[in-house]
Scaffold this motif. Structure first.
Motif, PDB file in Angstrom:
ATOM      1  N   ARG A 299      52.849 -13.901 -15.473  1.00 23.99           N
ATOM      2  CA  ARG A 299      53.077 -12.670 -16.234  1.00 23.99           C
ATOM      3  C   ARG A 299      51.769 -11.993 -16.599  1.00 23.99           C
ATOM      4  NH1 ARG A 299      55.518 -14.810 -20.239  1.00 23.99           N
ATOM      5  NH2 ARG A 299      53.738 -14.804 -21.676  1.00 23.99           N
ATOM      6  N   ASP A 300      50.792 -12.788 -17.056  1.00 28.81           N
ATOM      7  CA  ASP A 300      49.508 -12.220 -17.468  1.00 28.81           C
ATOM      8  C   ASP A 300      48.776 -11.585 -16.292  1.00 28.81           C
ATOM      9  OD1 ASP A 300      49.994 -13.022 -20.030  1.00 28.81           O
ATOM     10  OD2 ASP A 300      48.734 -14.815 -19.944  1.00 28.81           O
ATOM     11  N   ARG A 301      48.784 -12.281 -15.145  1.00 29.30           N
ATOM     12  CA  ARG A 301      48.064 -11.758 -13.980  1.00 29.30           C
ATOM     13  C   ARG A 301      48.771 -10.560 -13.374  1.00 29.30           C
ATOM     14  NH1 ARG A 301      46.127 -16.259  -9.855  1.00 29.30           N
ATOM     15  NH2 ARG A 301      45.304 -14.354  -8.934  1.00 29.30           N
ATOM     16  N   PHE A 302      50.101 -10.618 -13.303  1.00 28.68           N
ATOM     17  CA  PHE A 302      50.834  -9.526 -12.669  1.00 28.68           C
ATOM     18  C   PHE A 302      50.783  -8.256 -13.509  1.00 28.68           C
ATOM     19  CE2 PHE A 302      54.727  -7.129 -11.621  1.00 28.68           C
ATOM     20  CZ  PHE A 302      54.523  -6.973 -10.258  1.00 28.68           C
ATOM     21  N   ARG A 303      50.802  -8.385 -14.835  1.00 27.06           N
ATOM     22  CA  ARG A 303      50.815  -7.218 -15.706  1.00 27.06           C
ATOM     23  C   ARG A 303      49.417  -6.687 -16.001  1.00 27.06           C
ATOM     24  NH1 ARG A 303      54.560  -8.388 -20.816  1.00 27.06           N
ATOM     25  NH2 ARG A 303      52.789  -9.776 -21.223  1.00 27.06           N
ATOM     26  N   HIS A 304      48.389  -7.367 -15.514  1.00 24.78           N
ATOM     27  CA  HIS A 304      47.025  -6.914 -15.781  1.00 24.78           C
ATOM     28  C   HIS A 304      46.819  -5.526 -15.158  1.00 24.78           C
ATOM     29  CE1 HIS A 304      42.645  -6.719 -15.849  1.00 24.78           C
ATOM     30  NE2 HIS A 304      42.681  -7.685 -16.744  1.00 24.78           N
ATOM     31  N   PRO A 305      46.223  -4.585 -15.895  1.00 28.12           N
ATOM     32  CA  PRO A 305      46.031  -3.217 -15.374  1.00 28.12           C
ATOM     33  C   PRO A 305      45.337  -3.176 -14.019  1.00 28.12           C
ATOM     34  CG  PRO A 305      45.526  -3.283 -17.709  1.00 28.12           C
ATOM     35  CD  PRO A 305      45.746  -4.706 -17.286  1.00 28.12           C
ATOM     36  N   THR A 306      44.356  -4.047 -13.816  1.00 30.91           N
ATOM     37  CA  THR A 306      43.645  -4.057 -12.535  1.00 30.91           C
ATOM     38  C   THR A 306      44.589  -4.412 -11.391  1.00 30.91           C
ATOM     39  OG1 THR A 306      41.600  -4.704 -13.640  1.00 30.91           O
ATOM     40  CG2 THR A 306      41.712  -5.049 -11.263  1.00 30.91           C
ATOM     41  N   THR A 307      45.458  -5.391 -11.607  1.00 31.72           N
ATOM     42  CA  THR A 307      46.427  -5.771 -10.582  1.00 31.72           C
ATOM     43  C   THR A 307      47.361  -4.609 -10.260  1.00 31.72           C
ATOM     44  OG1 THR A 307      46.382  -8.087 -11.281  1.00 31.72           O
ATOM     45  CG2 THR A 307      48.283  -7.363  -9.990  1.00 31.72           C
ATOM     46  N   LEU A 308      47.855  -3.940 -11.295  1.00 32.08           N
ATOM     47  CA  LEU A 308      48.775  -2.819 -11.082  1.00 32.08           C
ATOM     48  C   LEU A 308      48.103  -1.676 -10.323  1.00 32.08           C
ATOM     49  CD1 LEU A 308      50.526  -2.761 -14.576  1.00 32.08           C
ATOM     50  CD2 LEU A 308      51.318  -3.825 -12.453  1.00 32.08           C
ATOM     51  N   ILE A 309      46.838  -1.413 -10.641  1.00 34.86           N
ATOM     52  CA  ILE A 309      46.098  -0.365  -9.933  1.00 34.86           C
ATOM     53  C   ILE A 309      45.921  -0.732  -8.456  1.00 34.86           C
ATOM     54  CG2 ILE A 309      43.845   0.775  -9.728  1.00 34.86           C
ATOM     55  CD1 ILE A 309      43.649   0.602 -12.790  1.00 34.86           C
ATOM     56  N   CYS A 310      45.586  -1.996  -8.202  1.00 37.14           N
ATOM     57  CA  CYS A 310      45.399  -2.447  -6.816  1.00 37.14           C
ATOM     58  C   CYS A 310      46.712  -2.392  -6.033  1.00 37.14           C
ATOM     59  CB  CYS A 310      44.843  -3.867  -6.804  1.00 37.14           C
ATOM     60  SG  CYS A 310      43.128  -4.001  -7.347  1.00 37.14           S
ATOM     61  N   LEU A 311      47.817  -2.753  -6.671  1.00 38.45           N
ATOM     62  CA  LEU A 311      49.114  -2.685  -6.006  1.00 38.45           C
ATOM     63  C   LEU A 311      49.477  -1.236  -5.674  1.00 38.45           C
ATOM     64  CD1 LEU A 311      51.175  -5.268  -8.120  1.00 38.45           C
ATOM     65  CD2 LEU A 311      50.341  -5.546  -5.779  1.00 38.45           C
ATOM     66  N   ALA A 312      49.216  -0.340  -6.622  1.00 43.49           N
ATOM     67  CA  ALA A 312      49.509   1.076  -6.383  1.00 43.49           C
ATOM     68  C   ALA A 312      48.643   1.620  -5.254  1.00 43.49           C
ATOM     69  CB  ALA A 312      49.283   1.874  -7.664  1.00 43.49           C
ATOM     70  N   GLY A 313      47.356   1.272  -5.264  1.00 40.81           N
ATOM     71  CA  GLY A 313      46.457   1.744  -4.214  1.00 40.81           C
ATOM     72  C   GLY A 313      46.852   1.228  -2.848  1.00 40.81           C
ATOM     73  N   THR A 314      47.239  -0.051  -2.785  1.00 41.25           N
ATOM     74  CA  THR A 314      47.670  -0.624  -1.506  1.00 41.25           C
ATOM     75  C   THR A 314      48.926   0.060  -0.991  1.00 41.25           C
ATOM     76  OG1 THR A 314      46.746  -2.770  -2.145  1.00 41.25           O
ATOM     77  CG2 THR A 314      48.351  -2.754  -0.348  1.00 41.25           C
ATOM     78  N   SER A 315      49.853   0.360  -1.904  1.00 41.16           N
ATOM     79  CA  SER A 315      51.095   1.038  -1.509  1.00 41.16           C
ATOM     80  C   SER A 315      50.811   2.418  -0.928  1.00 41.16           C
ATOM     81  CB  SER A 315      52.025   1.165  -2.725  1.00 41.16           C
ATOM     82  OG  SER A 315      52.337  -0.098  -3.267  1.00 41.16           O
ATOM     83  N   VAL A 316      49.892   3.151  -1.554  1.00 39.10           N
ATOM     84  CA  VAL A 316      49.543   4.491  -1.074  1.00 39.10           C
ATOM     85  C   VAL A 316      48.896   4.414   0.307  1.00 39.10           C
ATOM     86  CG1 VAL A 316      48.051   6.487  -1.474  1.00 39.10           C
ATOM     87  CG2 VAL A 316      49.330   5.482  -3.370  1.00 39.10           C
ATOM     88  N   ILE A 317      47.981   3.458   0.493  1.00 37.74           N
ATOM     89  CA  ILE A 317      47.301   3.313   1.784  1.00 37.74           C
ATOM     90  C   ILE A 317      48.299   2.988   2.891  1.00 37.74           C
ATOM     91  CG2 ILE A 317      45.678   1.875   3.084  1.00 37.74           C
ATOM     92  CD1 ILE A 317      44.048   1.619   0.497  1.00 37.74           C
ATOM     93  N   LEU A 318      49.211   2.052   2.625  1.00 33.51           N
ATOM     94  CA  LEU A 318      50.195   1.687   3.637  1.00 33.51           C
ATOM     95  C   LEU A 318      51.156   2.843   3.926  1.00 33.51           C
ATOM     96  CD1 LEU A 318      50.987  -1.974   2.531  1.00 33.51           C
ATOM     97  CD2 LEU A 318      49.823  -1.245   4.621  1.00 33.51           C
ATOM     98  N   ALA A 319      51.467   3.631   2.906  1.00 37.86           N
ATOM     99  CA  ALA A 319      52.339   4.787   3.119  1.00 37.86           C
ATOM    100  C   ALA A 319      51.652   5.834   3.990  1.00 37.86           C
ATOM    101  CB  ALA A 319      52.733   5.394   1.777  1.00 37.86           C
ATOM    102  N   ILE A 320      50.331   5.948   3.862  1.00 33.99           N
ATOM    103  CA  ILE A 320      49.583   6.938   4.645  1.00 33.99           C
ATOM    104  C   ILE A 320      49.433   6.491   6.102  1.00 33.99           C
ATOM    105  CG2 ILE A 320      47.324   8.023   4.954  1.00 33.99           C
ATOM    106  CD1 ILE A 320      47.056   8.039   1.896  1.00 33.99           C
ATOM    107  N   ILE A 321      49.031   5.223   6.303  1.00 32.31           N
ATOM    108  CA  ILE A 321      48.813   4.762   7.683  1.00 32.31           C
ATOM    109  C   ILE A 321      50.135   4.462   8.385  1.00 32.31           C
ATOM    110  CG2 ILE A 321      46.552   3.845   7.099  1.00 32.31           C
ATOM    111  CD1 ILE A 321      47.712   1.064   7.096  1.00 32.31           C
ATOM    112  N   ALA A 322      51.195   4.209   7.611  1.00 28.77           N
ATOM    113  CA  ALA A 322      52.559   4.027   8.149  1.00 28.77           C
ATOM    114  C   ALA A 322      52.616   3.062   9.325  1.00 28.77           C
ATOM    115  CB  ALA A 322      53.135   5.378   8.548  1.00 28.77           C
ATOM    116  N   PRO A 323      52.333   1.762   9.097  1.00 27.94           N
ATOM    117  CA  PRO A 323      52.445   0.803  10.199  1.00 27.94           C
ATOM    118  C   PRO A 323      53.893   0.619  10.638  1.00 27.94           C
ATOM    119  CG  PRO A 323      52.114  -0.322   8.108  1.00 27.94           C
ATOM    120  CD  PRO A 323      51.951   1.142   7.834  1.00 27.94           C
TER     121      PRO A 323
END
Length: 257
Positions: free
Chosen positions: A14-38
């Motif tokens: 819970r602590d690691r998943f809810r950490h702001p840095t983790t959430l930012i990295c997850l959001a950034g990864t989602s955006v990158i994958l949505a752009i490159i569209a594998p």
């Protein structure tokens, strides 16, 4: 904090998943994958649905993989050598993430591969999941290490940020070490001898086979039979076994009779 491997793993997850840095990295990864569209994603989904799809996949697979990783570590750390433990963690995490992605794709896209196509598909998912997990974990650890306050001994680096106060004492409970600071307590899966080595910058003494105290935290010392009892600044009383009485005398903590 107390509890078995399940409770400890759940809190760490819970602590690691809810950490702001983790959430930012997850959001950034989602955006990158949505752009490159594998996997021909651009042809299957329009931009917004594609972003929603990858956000779902990245978030759920990371959450599931992180949980399997942490729980397996807490459950088996004291039962398996390091290399075998890492193999178990890797296999469990990869299996969980691969099955989850297969189900999500089937429900979201109606894509249910079978036979050879399923084997190829799962192999691709495994490689991508591994790369994404390594990248996210590397970024999270780098950022969290850079932003963490540099206070005290290295044992404090294992604690949540809100527990990193002045080190007072450590005690053994089952296979865990309870670390007590001026900001609270936390259970860490490790041996007391290893924890003591990580207190190198804090003067302290082992006063019992399962207890260690920071000498600066001791405010009173009294004899009790062949041993003694130390009182810490927070009011905690620590027993001293007969074997360690000479050490606390030499440190000037126990007055002469």
């Amino acid at each position: 904090m107390s509890g078995g491997p399940l409770q400890l793993a759940l809190r760490e997850w819970r602590d690691r998943f809810r950490h702001p840095t983790t959430l930012i990295c997850l959001a950034g990864t989602s955006v990158i994958l949505a752009i490159i569209a594998p996997f021909d994603g651009a042809a299957l989904l329009r931009p917004l649905p594609r972003l929603a799809y990858w956000t779902m996949v990245v978030t759920t697979t990371y959450a599931a993989g992180l949980w399997v990783n942490i729980y397996t570590l807490h459950r088996w750390a004291d039962r398996l050598p390091r290399q075998r433990r890492l193999a178990v963690i890797g296999l469990a995490t990869a299996t969980c993430v691969s099955v989850l992605v297969w189900v999500l794709n089937g429900m979201w896209l109606g894509f249910w591969p079978a036979g050879t196509a399923l084997a190829v598909y799962l192999a691709q998912v495994f490689v991508i999941a591994l790369i994404v997990a390594i990248l996210i974990e590397a970024v999270v650890q780098r950022i969290m290490s850079a932003t963490a306050p540099m206070v005290g001994p290295s044992i404090l680096d294992r604690l949540p940020l809100d527990k990193r106060g002045t080190l007072l004492a450590m005690s053994v409970e089952d296979h865990y070490v309870r670390v007590t600071t001026t900001k609270g307590q936390e259970m860490i899966l490790m041996r007391l001898s290893d924890a003591i080595r990580e207190t190198a910058t804090t003067p302290g003494l082992q006063v019992h086979r399962s207890q260690w105290v920071a000498t600066a935290a001791v405010v009173a010392a009294d004899r009790k039979g062949d041993g003694a009892v130390l009182t810490l600044a927070d009011g905690t009383q620590i027993p001293v076994s007969r074997r360690y009485v000479p050490a606390i005398k030499e440190a000037g903590l126990l007055p002469a009779r």
